[in-house]
Design a protein around this motif. Structure first.
Motif, mmCIF file in Angstrom:
data_model
loop_
_atom_site.group_PDB
_atom_site.id
_atom_site.type_symbol
_atom_site.label_atom_id
_atom_site.label_comp_id
_atom_site.label_asym_id
_atom_site.label_seq_id
_atom_site.Cartn_x
_atom_site.Cartn_y
_atom_site.Cartn_z
ATOM 1 N N SER A 288 14.552 -42.974 102.725
ATOM 2 C CA SER A 288 14.212 -42.539 104.076
ATOM 3 C C SER A 288 13.592 -41.152 104.044
ATOM 4 C CB SER A 288 15.465 -42.514 104.955
ATOM 5 O OG SER A 288 16.306 -41.425 104.576
ATOM 6 N N ASP A 289 13.047 -40.730 105.171
ATOM 7 C CA ASP A 289 12.463 -39.391 105.270
ATOM 8 C C ASP A 289 13.517 -38.308 105.050
ATOM 9 O OD1 ASP A 289 9.924 -40.335 105.781
ATOM 10 O OD2 ASP A 289 10.185 -40.321 107.951
ATOM 11 N N ALA A 290 14.749 -38.601 105.427
ATOM 12 C CA ALA A 290 15.813 -37.609 105.247
ATOM 13 C C ALA A 290 15.964 -37.256 103.769
ATOM 14 C CB ALA A 290 17.128 -38.148 105.801
ATOM 15 N N VAL A 291 15.895 -38.263 102.902
ATOM 16 C CA VAL A 291 16.045 -38.053 101.468
ATOM 17 C C VAL A 291 14.786 -37.421 100.883
ATOM 18 C CG1 VAL A 291 16.495 -39.181 99.259
ATOM 19 C CG2 VAL A 291 17.640 -39.990 101.326
ATOM 20 N N SER A 292 13.628 -37.941 101.261
ATOM 21 C CA SER A 292 12.356 -37.429 100.712
ATOM 22 C C SER A 292 12.091 -35.997 101.153
ATOM 23 C CB SER A 292 11.202 -38.330 101.139
ATOM 24 O OG SER A 292 11.364 -39.630 100.617
ATOM 25 N N GLY A 293 12.337 -35.710 102.433
ATOM 26 C CA GLY A 293 12.119 -34.358 102.933
ATOM 27 C C GLY A 293 13.003 -33.347 102.245
ATOM 28 N N ALA A 294 14.280 -33.716 102.042
ATOM 29 C CA ALA A 294 15.219 -32.810 101.374
ATOM 30 C C ALA A 294 14.821 -32.585 99.919
ATOM 31 C CB ALA A 294 16.629 -33.377 101.464
ATOM 32 N N LYS A 295 14.384 -33.657 99.237
ATOM 33 C CA LYS A 295 13.978 -33.541 97.836
ATOM 34 C C LYS A 295 12.798 -32.574 97.684
ATOM 35 C CE LYS A 295 13.406 -35.244 93.506
ATOM 36 N NZ LYS A 295 14.425 -35.357 92.439
ATOM 37 N N LEU A 296 11.830 -32.692 98.569
ATOM 38 C CA LEU A 296 10.650 -31.830 98.509
ATOM 39 C C LEU A 296 11.022 -30.376 98.814
ATOM 40 C CD1 LEU A 296 7.667 -32.500 97.888
ATOM 41 C CD2 LEU A 296 7.247 -32.514 100.353
ATOM 42 N N ALA A 297 11.929 -30.192 99.784
ATOM 43 C CA ALA A 297 12.357 -28.835 100.138
ATOM 44 C C ALA A 297 13.097 -28.174 98.979
ATOM 45 C CB ALA A 297 13.238 -28.879 101.384
#
Length: 522
Positions: A288-297
């Motif tokens: 999900s975006d929650a996981v992808s966004g956190a990984k990128l951050a």
């Protein structure tokens, strides 16, 4: 007034003062039109006694005077205005009612083999297969579709129709639907269908489940939420359809999910990542975006040592908005600062101006476009590359940019771009798919293969919507059964998975004509 040298001859007068009447020729001593006399002065009222010469006129003189009077009358009578040629008068506007436009061609939205949804090159074998399929002659349809596939090896639609004809020929097939955005993004539609076709072919070639094969009904929603709702209603009202693979965009999936929840029909999306998607019927095969966004951050702050960034996104997109929120939340929790958030869907958006405005504030540009604004995001990268080398900002982004077009259109401007993506083509499935489709496949194909595999695993001899939905919750596929990673769904319907970071670098293996390729960051 002009005096005649002959005291008895004609003389001309134009009035007193001169020009006060048209010039007229006189034969007597007094002007016919004014008091002027032959001598130039008005004749006194009195006269000398004796004979008046003006009374001694001959008949000829009378005729001459009469003629002069006639001419004078013609000169003095009111004249009609003279029409002078000029510009053509502007016609008074009239109401014009144009004929109604011809009706728009009907968009085909559903087919299991009865029609063509992906309009490509001419294929007579395909056309004969469609006619046989519509007539219920599935044996003949299979033969024609077999030849059609050989004539167009890259078409997943034809492979699915061939599989469907064989499934109906075998009798009482399992039926799943797949919804793709043919109207708006035919490339993504084909990528998704390739993964579905691969899983269907593999299942049917292995004789299915107790010789019961799989049929795939293809639907087209164009990534339009309103159309997605209509498509979902139609699929939900078809009792033969056990579950749905799709939809593509998060906005379309969000609209359709409402209908699937009502009908109790499972929906497995291979491409929708928005955190706004959840429900008893919802599953997805990518992070999900929650996981992808956190990984990128995490990578931006802890590895690249960035603490100030600007985010470019589309706040009107469920996907773009949720990815921006996930990144910003994690980045700020780590101690970073989002100095500016920019709407790339704004009609007045200017990439050059925005890049210059943040040059002295941010260290990196974070690009989170949705599928409709990816070209704008690439334009931001180009604007960044146009700055002096010492002022260029680092580039990071979401999986919507994980496409060949990013590398071919962005070229040098996207060198170094880092993306969080769900899959890379370094698995056994990637090799098989490349041989089958005569070229490399991407994450949409891989995640669609996994979605179809999960639903196939959920089938049973007495399959129903209820049993499929329940079995999905217990999915447990090994890496050898998927496109490369084990597949287990969390209670939320999200896949237990972590995104992979890739970077655009100069390397072989990229799209044709581009010196760049996306390579995993080790």
């Amino acid at each position: 007034m002009t005096n005649s040298p002959d005291p008895n001859g004609p003389w001309k007068c134009s009035g007193n003062p001169p020009g006060s009447h048209p010039e007229v020729e006189n034969y007597g001593d007094k002007c016919l039109l004014c008091p002027n006399t032959r001598s130039g002065k008005p004749k006194p009222n009195g006269g000398s006694p004796g004979k008046d010469k003006s009374k001694l006129v001959t008949p000829v003189s009378i005729l001459v005077v009469a003629a002069i009077l006639g001419i004078t009358w013609l000169l003095l009578k009111p004249r009609q205005p003279v029409e002078i040629a000029g510009p053509e008068p502007i016609p008074t506007p009239t109401t014009y009612n144009p004929p109604p436009p011809p009706p728009s061609p009907t968009v085909e939205r559903y087919s299991s083999g009865e029609g063509v949804l992906l309009i490509g090159k001419s294929n007579p074998d395909r056309d004969r297969g469609i006619e046989a399929f519509k007539a219920g002659n599935y044996s003949q349809a299979a033969q024609e579709f077999e030849k059609a596939v050989l004539g167009d090896r890259t078409s997943p639609e034809l492979q699915i129709y061939l599989n469907n004809a064989k499934a109906r020929q075998a009798g009482t097939p399992f039926v799943l639907a797949v919804v793709v955005p043919i109207d708006s993004n035919v490339t993504s539609a084909e990528e998704i269908l390739r993964g579905v076709a691969d899983a269907q072919t593999q299942f049917n070639d292995a004789k299915g489940l107790n010789n019961q094969l799989l049929e795939i009904a293809i639907a087209n929603d164009g990534n339009d939420p309103a159309i997605a709702t209509e498509v979902a209603q139609k699929l939900a009202n078809d009792p033969n359809i056990l579950a749905v693979i799709g939809h593509n965009s998060s906005d379309a999936s969000k609209a359709a999910l409402v209908e699937y929840e009502k009908a109790g029909i499972a929906m497995v999306s291979p491409t929708s990542t928005s955190t706004e998607l959840s429900g008893n019927s919802f599953f997805r095969t990518l992070p999900s975006d929650a996981v992808s966004g956190a990984k990128l951050a995490d990578y931006a702050y802890n590895t690249l040592l960035l603490d100030k960034v600007a985010i470019f996104h589309n706040p009107n997109s469920s996907y773009s908005k949720s990815l921006e929120q996930a990144f910003a939340t994690q980045f700020q929790q780590l101690g970073g600062q989002v100095v500016k958030t920019i709407n790339i869907a704004d009609p007045n958006f200017n990439a050059e101006q925005e890049i210059k405005a943040i040059q002295n504030q941010a260290q990196a540009v974070i690009l989170f476009p949705n599928t409709k604004t990816t070209s704008t995001a690439i334009g931001v990268a180009v604007a960044n590359s146009n700055q002096p080398a010492t002022q260029r900002l680092k580039l990071l982004g979401g999986d919507a940019l994980y496409t060949p077009a990013t590398l071919t259109s962005g070229s040098n401007a996207v060198e170094g771009l880092i993306l969080a993506v769900p899959w890379v083509a370094e698995t056994e499935y990637a090799k098989r798919a490349e041989r089958r489709w005569l070229g490399g496949v991407n994450w949409r194909t891989a995640m669609s293969f996994d979605a179809t595999q999960a639903l196939i695993k959920a089938l049973s001899s007495s399959a129903s919507r209820t049993t499929v939905l329940q079995n999905l919750k217990n999915t447990n596929l090994s890496a050898s059964e998927t496109a490369g990673e084990a597949l287990i769904f969390e209670p939320t319907g999200d896949r237990q998975a972590y995104p992979i970071l890739v970077q655009a670098v100069r390397s072989s293996g990229g799209p044709s004509g581009s010196p760049f390729a996306f390579k995993p960051i080790k």
